[in-house]
Design an enzyme around this catalytic site. Structure first.
Site, PDB file in Angstrom:
ATOM      1  N   GLY A   1      35.704  42.231  48.179  1.00 19.03           N
ATOM      2  CA  GLY A   1      36.902  41.375  48.136  1.00 19.03           C
ATOM      3  C   GLY A   1      36.701  40.143  47.279  1.00 19.03           C
ATOM      4  O   GLY A   1      37.129  39.046  47.654  1.00 19.03           O
ATOM      5  N   ARG A  22      39.203  37.038  44.240  1.00 17.26           N
ATOM      6  CA  ARG A  22      39.797  35.700  44.381  1.00 17.26           C
ATOM      7  C   ARG A  22      39.205  35.022  45.627  1.00 17.26           C
ATOM      8  O   ARG A  22      38.372  35.605  46.324  1.00 17.26           O
ATOM      9  CB  ARG A  22      41.314  35.823  44.518  1.00 17.26           C
ATOM     10  CG  ARG A  22      41.703  36.493  45.830  1.00 17.26           C
ATOM     11  CD  ARG A  22      43.195  36.527  46.045  1.00 17.26           C
ATOM     12  NE  ARG A  22      43.479  36.801  47.442  1.00 17.26           N
ATOM     13  CZ  ARG A  22      44.674  37.090  47.901  1.00 17.26           C
ATOM     14  NH1 ARG A  22      45.684  37.162  47.084  1.00 17.26           N
ATOM     15  NH2 ARG A  22      44.854  37.311  49.193  1.00 17.26           N
ATOM     16  N   VAL A  36      37.327  49.023  51.222  1.00 19.65           N
ATOM     17  CA  VAL A  36      36.097  49.016  52.016  1.00 19.65           C
ATOM     18  C   VAL A  36      36.297  49.476  53.468  1.00 19.65           C
ATOM     19  O   VAL A  36      35.325  49.668  54.197  1.00 19.65           O
ATOM     20  CB  VAL A  36      35.371  47.647  51.970  1.00 19.65           C
ATOM     21  CG1 VAL A  36      34.726  47.424  50.619  1.00 19.65           C
ATOM     22  CG2 VAL A  36      36.292  46.505  52.344  1.00 19.65           C
ATOM     23  N   ASN A  90      32.668  40.217  52.423  1.00 22.18           N
ATOM     24  CA  ASN A  90      33.649  39.122  52.378  1.00 22.18           C
ATOM     25  C   ASN A  90      35.093  39.609  52.535  1.00 22.18           C
ATOM     26  O   ASN A  90      35.946  38.857  53.005  1.00 22.18           O
ATOM     27  CB  ASN A  90      33.490  38.391  51.035  1.00 22.18           C
ATOM     28  CG  ASN A  90      34.647  37.466  50.743  1.00 22.18           C
ATOM     29  OD1 ASN A  90      34.715  36.353  51.258  1.00 22.18           O
ATOM     30  ND2 ASN A  90      35.607  37.922  49.930  1.00 22.18           N
ATOM     31  N   SER A 115      34.143  34.054  61.219  1.00 27.10           N
ATOM     32  CA  SER A 115      35.156  32.988  61.214  1.00 27.10           C
ATOM     33  C   SER A 115      35.017  32.191  62.507  1.00 27.10           C
ATOM     34  O   SER A 115      34.569  32.731  63.540  1.00 27.10           O
ATOM     35  CB  SER A 115      36.549  33.609  61.164  1.00 27.10           C
ATOM     36  OG  SER A 115      37.528  32.645  61.477  1.00 27.10           O
ATOM     37  N   TYR A 158      42.373  39.545  64.552  1.00 27.99           N
ATOM     38  CA  TYR A 158      41.403  38.886  63.660  1.00 27.99           C
ATOM     39  C   TYR A 158      40.195  38.386  64.471  1.00 27.99           C
ATOM     40  O   TYR A 158      39.044  38.554  64.066  1.00 27.99           O
ATOM     41  CB  TYR A 158      42.122  37.739  62.963  1.00 27.99           C
ATOM     42  CG  TYR A 158      41.353  37.040  61.871  1.00 27.99           C
ATOM     43  CD1 TYR A 158      41.231  37.623  60.605  1.00 27.99           C
ATOM     44  CD2 TYR A 158      40.771  35.799  62.081  1.00 27.99           C
ATOM     45  CE1 TYR A 158      40.545  36.969  59.592  1.00 27.99           C
ATOM     46  CE2 TYR A 158      40.084  35.137  61.074  1.00 27.99           C
ATOM     47  CZ  TYR A 158      39.976  35.724  59.827  1.00 27.99           C
ATOM     48  OH  TYR A 158      39.301  35.065  58.828  1.00 27.99           O
ATOM     49  N   ALA A 185      39.056  39.561  67.283  1.00 24.29           N
ATOM     50  CA  ALA A 185      38.256  40.724  67.691  1.00 24.29           C
ATOM     51  C   ALA A 185      37.363  41.182  66.539  1.00 24.29           C
ATOM     52  O   ALA A 185      36.171  41.449  66.721  1.00 24.29           O
ATOM     53  CB  ALA A 185      39.178  41.864  68.131  1.00 24.29           C
ATOM     54  N   LYS A 198      36.286  39.470  63.932  1.00 21.16           N
ATOM     55  CA  LYS A 198      35.269  38.498  63.519  1.00 21.16           C
ATOM     56  C   LYS A 198      34.192  38.318  64.602  1.00 21.16           C
ATOM     57  O   LYS A 198      33.023  38.085  64.283  1.00 21.16           O
ATOM     58  CB  LYS A 198      35.933  37.163  63.166  1.00 21.16           C
ATOM     59  CG  LYS A 198      36.856  37.251  61.938  1.00 21.16           C
ATOM     60  CD  LYS A 198      36.103  37.663  60.683  1.00 21.16           C
ATOM     61  CE  LYS A 198      36.961  37.652  59.446  1.00 21.16           C
ATOM     62  NZ  LYS A 198      36.218  38.072  58.232  1.00 21.16           N
ATOM     63  N   ILE A 255      39.622  26.912  55.243  1.00 19.25           N
ATOM     64  CA  ILE A 255      39.231  26.796  53.833  1.00 19.25           C
ATOM     65  C   ILE A 255      40.461  27.027  52.949  1.00 19.25           C
ATOM     66  O   ILE A 255      41.246  27.939  53.222  1.00 19.25           O
ATOM     67  CB  ILE A 255      38.121  27.834  53.480  1.00 19.25           C
ATOM     68  CG1 ILE A 255      36.983  27.818  54.527  1.00 19.25           C
ATOM     69  CG2 ILE A 255      37.592  27.617  52.063  1.00 19.25           C
ATOM     70  CD1 ILE A 255      36.247  26.511  54.680  1.00 19.25           C
TER      71      ILE A 255
HETATM   72  P1  NAP Z   1      41.611  36.180  50.312  1.00 19.73           P
HETATM   73  O1  NAP Z   1      41.856  35.044  49.378  1.00 19.73           O
HETATM   74  O2  NAP Z   1      42.772  36.894  50.887  1.00 19.73           O
HETATM   75  O3  NAP Z   1      40.646  37.213  49.577  1.00 19.73           O
HETATM   76  C1  NAP Z   1      40.225  38.402  50.202  1.00 19.73           C
HETATM   77  C2  NAP Z   1      40.107  39.479  49.139  1.00 19.73           C
HETATM   78  O4  NAP Z   1      39.746  40.701  49.810  1.00 19.73           O
HETATM   79  C3  NAP Z   1      41.446  39.734  48.429  1.00 19.73           C
HETATM   80  O5  NAP Z   1      41.256  39.836  47.025  1.00 19.73           O
HETATM   81  C4  NAP Z   1      41.886  41.051  49.062  1.00 19.73           C
HETATM   82  O6  NAP Z   1      42.742  41.845  48.239  1.00 19.73           O
HETATM   83  C5  NAP Z   1      40.553  41.752  49.288  1.00 19.73           C
HETATM   84  N1  NAP Z   1      40.713  42.878  50.189  1.00 19.73           N
HETATM   85  C6  NAP Z   1      41.586  42.998  51.210  1.00 19.73           C
HETATM   86  N2  NAP Z   1      41.469  44.198  51.790  1.00 19.73           N
HETATM   87  C7  NAP Z   1      40.485  44.866  51.114  1.00 19.73           C
HETATM   88  C8  NAP Z   1      39.917  46.154  51.241  1.00 19.73           C
HETATM   89  N3  NAP Z   1      40.329  47.008  52.171  1.00 19.73           N
HETATM   90  N4  NAP Z   1      38.947  46.513  50.382  1.00 19.73           N
HETATM   91  C9  NAP Z   1      38.529  45.671  49.416  1.00 19.73           C
HETATM   92  N5  NAP Z   1      39.033  44.426  49.238  1.00 19.73           N
HETATM   93  C10 NAP Z   1      40.008  44.025  50.089  1.00 19.73           C
HETATM   94  O7  NAP Z   1      40.708  35.707  51.540  1.00 19.73           O
HETATM   95  P2  NAP Z   1      39.705  34.468  51.689  1.00 19.73           P
HETATM   96  O8  NAP Z   1      40.440  33.373  52.331  1.00 19.73           O
HETATM   97  O9  NAP Z   1      38.961  34.225  50.420  1.00 19.73           O
HETATM   98  O10 NAP Z   1      38.714  35.052  52.809  1.00 19.73           O
HETATM   99  C11 NAP Z   1      37.497  35.709  52.489  1.00 19.73           C
HETATM  100  C12 NAP Z   1      36.763  36.009  53.772  1.00 19.73           C
HETATM  101  O11 NAP Z   1      36.504  34.799  54.489  1.00 19.73           O
HETATM  102  C13 NAP Z   1      37.565  36.905  54.748  1.00 19.73           C
HETATM  103  O12 NAP Z   1      36.696  37.792  55.390  1.00 19.73           O
HETATM  104  C14 NAP Z   1      38.133  35.904  55.716  1.00 19.73           C
HETATM  105  O13 NAP Z   1      38.419  36.499  56.956  1.00 19.73           O
HETATM  106  C15 NAP Z   1      37.016  34.892  55.794  1.00 19.73           C
HETATM  107  N6  NAP Z   1      37.475  33.575  56.246  1.00 19.73           N
HETATM  108  C16 NAP Z   1      38.370  32.857  55.528  1.00 19.73           C
HETATM  109  C17 NAP Z   1      38.800  31.612  56.014  1.00 19.73           C
HETATM  110  C18 NAP Z   1      39.752  30.751  55.256  1.00 19.73           C
HETATM  111  O14 NAP Z   1      40.077  29.664  55.739  1.00 19.73           O
HETATM  112  N7  NAP Z   1      40.235  31.156  54.096  1.00 19.73           N
HETATM  113  C19 NAP Z   1      38.300  31.135  57.229  1.00 19.73           C
HETATM  114  C20 NAP Z   1      37.414  31.913  57.954  1.00 19.73           C
HETATM  115  C21 NAP Z   1      36.998  33.127  57.444  1.00 19.73           C
HETATM  116  P3  NAP Z   1      44.340  41.870  48.599  1.00 19.73           P
HETATM  117  O15 NAP Z   1      44.851  40.517  48.289  1.00 19.73           O
HETATM  118  O16 NAP Z   1      44.859  42.944  47.707  1.00 19.73           O
HETATM  119  O17 NAP Z   1      44.491  42.192  50.055  1.00 19.73           O
END
Ligand code: NAP
Length: 243
Positions: free
Chosen positions: A7, A10, A60, A86, A138, A151, A153, A155, A184
């Site tokens: 992932g 971005r 994935v 990720n 998370s 979510y 569950a 994490k 974030i």
């Molecule tokens: P994001 O900007 O939505 O980026 C996640 C990336 O994963 C997107 O490019 C998405 O593509 C891709 N993705 C989704 N489903 C997928 C799949 N089945 N196979 C391969 N790639 C896939 O998310 P983020 O905020 O950077 O978060 C990254 C990680 O950190 C996640 O695991 C999230 O739960 C964790 N996290 C984030 C925060 C926060 O505040 N942002 C806080 C705690 C934890 P699509 O856009 O096409 O779905």
């Protein structure tokens, strides 16, 4: 040395890719669709640092797609030294309003994917006798959050899986740790309402949101030899959301 980051087109994944490239790793990018790399210069930025970088498309949550991807990464780069799980999604709603499909999808993408990737990559890393796995959990997995039972569950499960794999593979020279980000700035959190954002801010000791680069810095440490005796741990990166 090669890092595979799921992932990573971005958000936090892209910031991790850039940071690990600065650390000297070749980067195996993954995302679900080519579209994610189209309006985005992350590949160019990483290649400009003088390391190799390729995109490996895979959903994935699907074991067979992960299997093909891991094989392709191994063929292209020779080793997989770091795996960052990720990729993640949210499908939020209060439990009473959450349907089964929303629950199942989040579990498949956030949790099953981590099983798929760790099972496959641990085989490669065992033969290498070294490797670092970093899983994105998370704060929701640690403390819960109304509207995120699916979510939370996924994490919380990742934390248990991280500790289990650390115990199973420590003797093979593989470390497995998790980071638990708080709030974030990314496209995922931009989707929250202003009210939800303010509520979070009220709870954060540092009174600001985190940036993807602040997650990437901790991942860089866990991917480096500076953390060679750290395994099975969860590092919270939340500006003091909970203590
Ligand atoms: P994001 O900007 O939505 O980026 C996640 C990336 O994963 C997107 O490019 C998405 O593509 C891709 N993705 C989704 N489903 C997928 C799949 N089945 N196979 C391969 N790639 C896939 O998310 P983020 O905020 O950077 O978060 C990254 C990680 O950190 C996640 O695991 C999230 O739960 C964790 N996290 C984030 C925060 C926060 O505040 N942002 C806080 C705690 C934890 P699509 O856009 O096409 O779905």
């Amino acid at each position: 040395m090669t890092a595979l980051i799921t992932g990573s087109a971005r958000g936090i994944g892209a910031a991790i890719a850039l940071r690990l490239a600065k650390d000297g790793f070749d980067i195996a990018f993954n995302d679900i669709s080519e579209k994610m790399f189209e309006n985005n210069d992350i590949l160019d930025k990483v290649r400009a640092l003088g390391v190799q970088a390729e995109v490996f498309l895979a959903d994935v949550s699907k074991y067979d797609q992960c299997e093909n991807m891991v094989k392709a990464v191994k063929e292209r780069f020779g080793t997989i030294d770091v795996l960052v799980n990720n990729a993640g999604i949210t499908r939020d709603n209060l439990m009473a309003k959450m349907d089964e499909a929303m629950y199942d999808l989040v579990i498949a993408v956030n949790q099953k994917s981590v099983f798929n990737m760790m099972k496959l990559v641990c085989g490669v890393m065992s033969r290498q006798k070294h490797g670092h796995i970093i899983n994105l959990a998370s704060v929701t997995g640690l403390y819960g959050n109304a509207g995120q039972v699916n979510y939370a569950a996924s994490k919380a499960a990742i934390i248990g899986m991280t500790k289990t794999v650390a115990k199973e593979y420590g003797k093979r020279g593989i470390t497995c740790n998790a980071v638990a980000p708080g709030f974030i700035h990314t496209p995922m959190t931009d989707a929250l309402t202003d009210e939800q954002k303010q509520k979070m801010l009220d709870l954060i000791a540092m009174k600001r949101y985190g940036e993807p680069e602040e997650i990437a810095g901790v991942v860089s440490f866990l991917a480096s030899e500076d953390s060679s005796y750290v395994t099975g741990q969860v590092i919270e990166i939340s500006g003091g959301l909970a203590m």
